[in-house]
Write a protein that holds these residues in place. Structure first.
Motif, PDB file in Angstrom:
ATOM      1  N   GLY A  38      43.718  -0.206  91.396  1.00 20.68           N
ATOM      2  CA  GLY A  38      44.990  -0.098  90.710  1.00 20.68           C
ATOM      3  C   GLY A  38      44.844   0.299  89.259  1.00 20.68           C
ATOM      4  O   GLY A  38      45.255   1.385  88.843  1.00 20.68           O
ATOM      5  N   VAL A  39      44.230  -0.556  88.470  1.00 20.06           N
ATOM      6  CA  VAL A  39      44.084  -0.315  87.040  1.00 20.06           C
ATOM      7  C   VAL A  39      43.046   0.767  86.764  1.00 20.06           C
ATOM      8  O   VAL A  39      43.236   1.615  85.886  1.00 20.06           O
ATOM      9  N   ALA A  42      44.513   4.265  87.169  1.00 23.33           N
ATOM     10  CA  ALA A  42      45.813   4.503  86.529  1.00 23.33           C
ATOM     11  C   ALA A  42      45.813   5.724  85.620  1.00 23.33           C
ATOM     12  O   ALA A  42      46.825   6.412  85.507  1.00 23.33           O
ATOM     13  N   ASP A  43      44.714   6.015  84.978  1.00 26.72           N
ATOM     14  CA  ASP A  43      44.655   7.144  84.049  1.00 26.72           C
ATOM     15  C   ASP A  43      44.189   8.445  84.692  1.00 26.72           C
ATOM     16  O   ASP A  43      43.992   9.431  83.988  1.00 26.72           O
ATOM     17  N   GLU A  47      47.680  12.798  92.224  1.00 29.54           N
ATOM     18  CA  GLU A  47      48.765  12.411  93.115  1.00 29.54           C
ATOM     19  C   GLU A  47      48.472  12.846  94.541  1.00 29.54           C
ATOM     20  O   GLU A  47      47.898  13.904  94.771  1.00 29.54           O
ATOM     21  N   PRO A  52      51.228   8.545  92.894  1.00 27.30           N
ATOM     22  CA  PRO A  52      50.006   8.395  92.098  1.00 27.30           C
ATOM     23  C   PRO A  52      48.905   7.678  92.886  1.00 27.30           C
ATOM     24  O   PRO A  52      49.170   6.744  93.641  1.00 27.30           O
ATOM     25  N   TRP A  54      46.704   5.661  91.997  1.00 28.79           N
ATOM     26  CA  TRP A  54      46.475   4.249  91.678  1.00 28.79           C
ATOM     27  C   TRP A  54      47.336   3.337  92.548  1.00 28.79           C
ATOM     28  O   TRP A  54      46.951   2.213  92.846  1.00 28.79           O
ATOM     29  N   ILE A  55      48.497   3.819  92.989  1.00 30.34           N
ATOM     30  CA  ILE A  55      49.331   3.017  93.893  1.00 30.34           C
ATOM     31  C   ILE A  55      48.659   2.899  95.255  1.00 30.34           C
ATOM     32  O   ILE A  55      48.610   1.818  95.850  1.00 30.34           O
ATOM     33  N   GLY A  58      45.534   0.720  94.811  1.00 30.51           N
ATOM     34  CA  GLY A  58      45.861  -0.682  94.550  1.00 30.51           C
ATOM     35  C   GLY A  58      46.479  -1.398  95.728  1.00 30.51           C
ATOM     36  O   GLY A  58      46.448  -2.625  95.798  1.00 30.51           O
TER      37      GLY A  58
END
Length: 94
Positions: A38-39, A42-43, A47, A52, A54-55, A58
């Motif tokens: 997740g974190v 994030a950067d 997609e 994204p 990260w979703i 996570g």
């Protein structure tokens, strides 16, 4: 996994403690996977199907790690045994 034969109540408690410690370790691995997926992503800006990454990392990634941890715990750590001293063979329930 078959019924593990543990002779004494102390041996049964050691097994229960081993299972508890392994479960806490599995939780730490799952939290680390969630944090990384997740974190950690994030950067990235990547997609997948307008979502994204990260979703996906996570949620789906964490879920996959949790399933894997459950399989490892069930096959390698957990044992099926009775805590009763007088019910070693399970004859009282038949």
């Amino acid at each position: 996994m078959g019924k593990k034969r543990l002779a004494t109540y102390a041996a049964k408690m050691r097994q229960a403690n081993r299972e508890a410690v392994a479960t806490v370790v599995a939780l730490a691995v799952i939290v680390a996977a969630w944090f990384a997926g997740g974190v950690g992503l994030a950067d990235s800006g990547i997609e997948v199907f307008s979502t994204p990454v990260w979703i996906i990392g996570g949620t789906v990634g964490t879920w996959l790690v949790a399933v894997l941890a459950a399989i490892v715990l069930a096959r390698g750590v957990f044992a099926n045994f009775s805590l009763d001293d007088d019910d070693e063979e399970g004859a009282a329930h038949e």
